[in-house]
Every structure is written in structure tokens, then in C-alpha cells.
Motif scaffolding. Sequence first.
Motif, mmCIF file in Angstrom:
data_model
loop_
_atom_site.group_PDB
_atom_site.id
_atom_site.type_symbol
_atom_site.label_atom_id
_atom_site.label_comp_id
_atom_site.label_asym_id
_atom_site.label_seq_id
_atom_site.Cartn_x
_atom_site.Cartn_y
_atom_site.Cartn_z
ATOM 1 N N GLU A 233 78.326 -21.168 0.126
ATOM 2 C CA GLU A 233 77.431 -22.260 0.480
ATOM 3 C C GLU A 233 76.631 -22.631 -0.768
ATOM 4 O OE1 GLU A 233 75.002 -21.210 3.767
ATOM 5 O OE2 GLU A 233 76.669 -20.962 5.156
ATOM 6 N N VAL A 234 76.600 -23.931 -1.065
ATOM 7 C CA VAL A 234 75.984 -24.412 -2.295
ATOM 8 C C VAL A 234 75.011 -25.534 -1.966
ATOM 9 C CG1 VAL A 234 76.391 -25.374 -4.598
ATOM 10 C CG2 VAL A 234 78.099 -23.867 -3.547
ATOM 11 N N THR A 235 73.872 -25.533 -2.624
ATOM 12 C CA THR A 235 72.927 -26.631 -2.489
ATOM 13 C C THR A 235 72.442 -27.034 -3.876
ATOM 14 O OG1 THR A 235 70.976 -27.406 -1.299
ATOM 15 C CG2 THR A 235 70.839 -25.222 -2.302
ATOM 16 N N ARG A 238 72.790 -32.709 -7.624
ATOM 17 C CA ARG A 238 72.087 -33.962 -7.863
ATOM 18 C C ARG A 238 73.089 -35.094 -8.054
ATOM 19 N NH1 ARG A 238 66.777 -34.041 -6.403
ATOM 20 N NH2 ARG A 238 65.742 -32.138 -7.081
ATOM 21 N N ALA A 239 72.652 -36.303 -7.810
ATOM 22 C CA ALA A 239 73.547 -37.453 -7.874
ATOM 23 C C ALA A 239 74.218 -37.569 -9.236
ATOM 24 C CB ALA A 239 72.770 -38.735 -7.571
ATOM 25 N N LYS A 240 73.468 -37.334 -10.319
ATOM 26 C CA LYS A 240 74.012 -37.506 -11.661
ATOM 27 C C LYS A 240 75.181 -36.577 -11.910
ATOM 28 C CE LYS A 240 71.642 -35.896 -15.117
ATOM 29 N NZ LYS A 240 70.594 -35.714 -16.153
ATOM 30 N N ALA A 241 75.130 -35.375 -11.297
ATOM 31 C CA ALA A 241 76.161 -34.379 -11.549
ATOM 32 C C ALA A 241 77.240 -34.354 -10.483
ATOM 33 C CB ALA A 241 75.527 -32.986 -11.646
ATOM 34 N N VAL A 254 80.084 -26.595 1.258
ATOM 35 C CA VAL A 254 80.667 -25.306 1.621
ATOM 36 C C VAL A 254 82.083 -25.257 1.060
ATOM 37 C CG1 VAL A 254 81.418 -23.808 3.492
ATOM 38 C CG2 VAL A 254 79.285 -25.079 3.719
ATOM 39 N N TYR A 255 82.418 -24.165 0.383
ATOM 40 C CA TYR A 255 83.747 -24.019 -0.205
ATOM 41 C C TYR A 255 84.395 -22.744 0.324
ATOM 42 C CZ TYR A 255 81.893 -27.366 -3.586
ATOM 43 O OH TYR A 255 81.324 -28.463 -4.181
ATOM 44 N N GLU A 265 85.110 -20.680 -9.847
ATOM 45 C CA GLU A 265 84.289 -21.528 -8.986
ATOM 46 C C GLU A 265 82.807 -21.331 -9.285
ATOM 47 O OE1 GLU A 265 84.183 -24.517 -6.002
ATOM 48 O OE2 GLU A 265 85.749 -23.686 -7.295
ATOM 49 N N TYR A 266 82.424 -20.100 -9.546
ATOM 50 C CA TYR A 266 81.035 -19.781 -9.892
ATOM 51 C C TYR A 266 80.594 -20.584 -11.112
ATOM 52 C CZ TYR A 266 77.226 -16.811 -11.724
ATOM 53 O OH TYR A 266 76.048 -16.340 -12.224
ATOM 54 N N GLN A 267 81.418 -20.585 -12.147
ATOM 55 C CA GLN A 267 81.077 -21.306 -13.363
ATOM 56 C C GLN A 267 81.027 -22.814 -13.117
ATOM 57 O OE1 GLN A 267 83.866 -20.034 -16.363
ATOM 58 N NE2 GLN A 267 83.378 -17.878 -16.071
ATOM 59 N N ARG A 268 81.971 -23.331 -12.337
ATOM 60 C CA ARG A 268 82.016 -24.768 -12.062
ATOM 61 C C ARG A 268 80.759 -25.216 -11.311
ATOM 62 N NH1 ARG A 268 82.732 -28.205 -8.205
ATOM 63 N NH2 ARG A 268 82.987 -26.578 -6.628
ATOM 64 N N ILE A 269 80.363 -24.441 -10.304
ATOM 65 C CA ILE A 269 79.195 -24.795 -9.497
ATOM 66 C C ILE A 269 77.946 -24.881 -10.353
ATOM 67 C CG2 ILE A 269 77.634 -23.926 -7.701
ATOM 68 C CD1 ILE A 269 80.198 -22.839 -6.293
ATOM 69 N N HIS A 270 77.756 -23.883 -11.213
ATOM 70 C CA HIS A 270 76.548 -23.870 -12.029
ATOM 71 C C HIS A 270 76.592 -24.927 -13.121
ATOM 72 C CE1 HIS A 270 74.230 -20.515 -10.406
ATOM 73 N NE2 HIS A 270 75.389 -20.012 -10.061
#
Length: 282
Positions: A233-235, A238-241, A254-255, A265-270
Amino acid sequence: MPFGPASRLGVSLFDETPPQEWVAGRSNDEIETLILAVYRQVLGNAYVMESERLTVPESQFKRGELSVREFVRAVGKSDLYQSRFADCPRYRFVELNFRHFLGRAPNSYDEMKAHSAILDAGDFDSEIDSYVDSDEYQNVFGENIVPYIRGYKTEAITHMVGFTHTFQLVRGASTSSLKADVAGKSPKLNSLVINATATAVVEPGSTFRNPTGSARTLLGPNASEGGKVYRIEVTGYRAKAFNKISKFRQSNQVYMVSYDKLSQEYQRIHQQGGKIVSITAV
């Protein structure tokens, strides 16, 4: 509890509390606050009675004879620290030292073995020195910053496995090193670090242990060859990203991710500015 806040992971207080740092001209009350912060971090958030406090190192610190780093070292080498943690099994003691002095979980089994070898030589003081004198400690905390929990941040942990292990050691800001869950003094990360096994991240108040003798295989339609799938679960997107929506709006996602894709996936999310609020086994 609403979806998204850092409180889901129990790290909101860590995020909201700036690092405690000594600077010249601190008042007596501010110095006392620094002393208590050192006790809280190095002793794993355990309660310290007045009769247990280290009066000589405290006096030296107040007079400017010890830096924050040297006061941390004094607490780590004290009978107070040994009495609370030194009788833990070897790898439990090592993983707690990582939490207390570097604010993170061990990154690899090689790290744990290196510290175990120091203890095998019967040199308790050298084990404490190995953290406080490390390049990592110097680069992050220097001489004047009190160590703090940082293992949930990308600058401290470079892979998803280490990120999840942090939450095995720290179950929220109100828990202590030995009272966070039913494991007590039993090793938590030994086999997990050896096998580089990610663990579920659950919100504070959910206490669990890996069942003895059971397989860690999770089955699902997106499973890799090992059959392991995790729900992330990710929150905080922002719109720009993320996409063309109002800059004031945050997007929750949610992935379903197979075990072998966790680090990617961890690296991509951050990189996209997202904040992971939970990781659970499907």
C-alpha cells in the motif's frame, strides 16, 4: 485508522521529531533533554530509573568533556547496557545493537557475521566501538547528533528486505527493544537475514511471529517461481511525479508484487515520491 498516514507504520513520531543535536550555548534544560534522548535511543526506549543513570558520564557531558558520540559510547559500554541486552542470544544482541547505534536493521548476513566475530573474541567494548567508530555513524550522526531510528528511509536501507526487517525491530515509537512483541530476547532476524527474506509489515498493535516449522511460501496468480506475493500500500504520490491531477491531491495505490520484484518496486516507489504504508503477505 485511515489509509495513508505514517502512523500506519508507527513511524509518524520519528518523522515529526527533528534530530536532537548539541550546539554551543545550550541551556541546562536542553542538555538534559539530549541526555534523555541518548538513553532512550541507546537503551531501546526502555525506562531508566534515576538510580540507574550514569552520573559520571552525564557530568562529563554537561561540562563539555564528552561529545554526544562519546556519551553514546559510554552508555553503550556501561553495565546498564550489558545488564539489559548482553545476555540475549548472539544474533539478537547484534541486531539490537544495529537498532540502538545505527538506527536500522542489519543490511546483510555478512554484517551480522562480522559483529558476531567480534563477540566471539570476547570483546564487548570493541563490539560497541565498531558501531560508534564506523564511517556510517560518523557520516550520519557525527559528533553531536543523537542517533535515531532511520531504517525505514531509503538513505539507510537500500533494498526492500532491509526495509521490512526494520519493522521487525521497531514496532512503533512507543515500543521498547525487548517488549515490542512476543519474541522477547529470541533472535528475530537471524534466518530472515541469512535467506534475505522479506517479512510482512503490519500496523502497530498487530503482534506476530513466524510460525515454527512452516514454509514461507505464499501462492497467488502473480507469484514468482518461489510462489511469494506481497501487497504493498502506497500513499503520497504527487501530481508532478504520478499523473496530471491537482497538485494538492495525493493518490493512494495498491500493488501486488512477487517476491523477486520487491527491491525493484521499492526503489521505483520512492523515486516517484511515494510512501509505503504497509507490506503484507497475500
